[in-house]
Write an enzyme that holds these catalytic residues in place. Sequence first.
Site, short mmCIF file in Angstrom:
data_model
loop_
_atom_site.label_atom_id
_atom_site.label_comp_id
_atom_site.label_asym_id
_atom_site.label_seq_id
_atom_site.Cartn_x
_atom_site.Cartn_y
_atom_site.Cartn_z
N LYS A 54 0.85 -1.20 0.00
CA LYS A 54 0.00 0.00 0.00
C LYS A 54 0.88 1.25 0.00
O LYS A 54 1.87 1.31 0.73
CB LYS A 54 -0.89 -0.01 1.24
CG LYS A 54 -1.86 1.17 1.32
CD LYS A 54 -2.72 1.08 2.58
CE LYS A 54 -3.73 2.21 2.68
NZ LYS A 54 -4.54 2.16 3.92
N SER A 76 -9.56 2.17 3.29
CA SER A 76 -8.75 2.87 2.34
C SER A 76 -7.78 2.02 1.54
O SER A 76 -7.27 2.46 0.52
CB SER A 76 -7.95 3.96 3.08
OG SER A 76 -7.05 3.35 3.99
N SER A 114 -9.62 -0.14 7.46
CA SER A 114 -9.09 -0.10 6.09
C SER A 114 -8.44 -1.37 5.57
O SER A 114 -8.12 -1.44 4.38
CB SER A 114 -8.08 1.02 5.96
OG SER A 114 -8.76 2.24 5.80
N1 GLN Z 1 -12.87 4.47 6.75
C1 GLN Z 1 -12.19 4.98 7.89
C2 GLN Z 1 -11.82 6.43 7.67
O1 GLN Z 1 -12.19 6.94 6.70
C3 GLN Z 1 -10.97 4.13 8.18
C4 GLN Z 1 -9.81 4.42 7.34
C5 GLN Z 1 -8.62 3.60 7.70
O2 GLN Z 1 -8.74 2.60 8.38
N2 GLN Z 1 -7.47 4.07 7.28
O3 GLN Z 1 -11.16 7.02 8.48
#
Ligand code: GLN
Length: 490
Positions: free
Chosen positions: A86, A161, A185
């Site tokens: 990532k 994400s 994420s």
């Molecule tokens: N969807 C969550 C956010 O928007 C988690 C994102 C993540 O885990 N990086 O913050």
Amino acid sequence: MMTLKDTQSAVRRSIQDVRHAITSGELTAVGLAESCYRTIEAENPKINAWLALCKERALQQAQGIDDMRSRGETLPPLAGVPIGIKDVLTMQGVPATAGSRILEGYCPPYDATAVARLEAAGAVLLGKLNCDEFAMGSSNENSAYGPVHNPRALDRVPGGSSGGSAAAVAADMAVATLGTDTGGSIRQPASFCGVVGLLPTYGRVSRYGLIAFASSLDRVGPFTHTVADAATLLGVLAGHDPLDATSSMQPVPDYAGALEHPVKGLRIGIPEEYFAEGLDRDVRAAVEKAADALRSAGCTLHKISLPHTRYAVPTYYVLATAEASANLARFDGVRYGLRAKDAATLGSMYRKTRDRGFGKEVKRRILLGTYVLSAGYYDAYYRKAQQVRTLLTEDFLRAFASVDALLTPTAPTPAFKLGEKTDDPLSMYLADIYTVTANLAGICGISVPCGHSSEGLPIGAQILGRHFDEATILRVAATVEQQQKGTHSR
Ligand code: GLN
């Protein structure tokens, strides 16, 4: 000699199979890496999972593995396994964007510890994967480099994400990938794309070299085709790192070996708050089937309550944005990436760089985070959220006094359509309802495929476990996976 088709199907195999094929000479590491790059070339234009490829570095590493084999040396545990990273983790000399314009042109001079550990274990790192900007999002639509498309249904989001990381495994462009999980994420995109995603306990895997979003919540973990692969990768990634003071000194158990122990007698908690209003019918049915599979394997199921769950999303969005507003202060045009050239003063250079470099969602979060930390609001929001975080953690500790793991849905729905929630940030935030709690409490979790919706979209079951008890959730997940193998084959 391997044919193209053979090497391509090898990407679909488990880490153990790849290692075996390379050890026995059925495959070469170079051949396998080249075949991944061909698949990427063919599939990626539709999916948009990759932001950068590092072919030279990958082929050099692969050649090193093939040379070791021809010299008759013992191969390391991930010998020749093609893995994607990532794009919030640094790789020396490979551009790092974190999905943001503000890092344009930034090339890190060092490897993240997780990256270095994979490579030291023989993995072949193919390149960097698309994600929401600074890992802020649940759909991968917040990337400055365009959305990722879900390989199982191209008009749907892959989740976020770490959408690129989930999609790359689902589309057989890599055998495994690394993602990060601050509020879901890893687990949510794994569930949307039909792969396995593991959230290790806070402190289990070093965060050195991770471009920080919210430092008290961020974790690094793997995406894989199988639970056994997740166990293998965790074994390589876990362990103390002197470069990350929050990484734990706890010894690393044999996760892969733990999978041999039957789950009979384990007590599985079913938290009632995770099966309430808003849960999709197909998701509920699939997770209930997973519960049946656990019962048939000799686990006992127990209804439990995590009474503060309804405060989890607001608590998360106060704390995560507060930490983000501090972490993102370093991107000012001076040290990294983009710099506005048309500014007369330092102050205007800062403002123009940040205005052009950050996307809408990142700006929204910096504003929110700065607000909740500001004098006069700190006590009402930030301090209060810290107190509620403790209550949420205590909910879990109380539950784990009487059960060994929890079973829940990973997300309230299967993958939604691209564009469906982009105009409504609140409904996007609510999609994190089952995942943010584990980050707030510091506990471990995993998402494992447990069925499909009536439209054929993948559904994931989430298993949550005690701090540093990844071995138990891996065993439970492997049991759910086993049941799936009986009902559905790839
Ligand atoms: N969807 C969550 C956010 O928007 C988690 C994102 C993540 O885990 N990086 O913050």
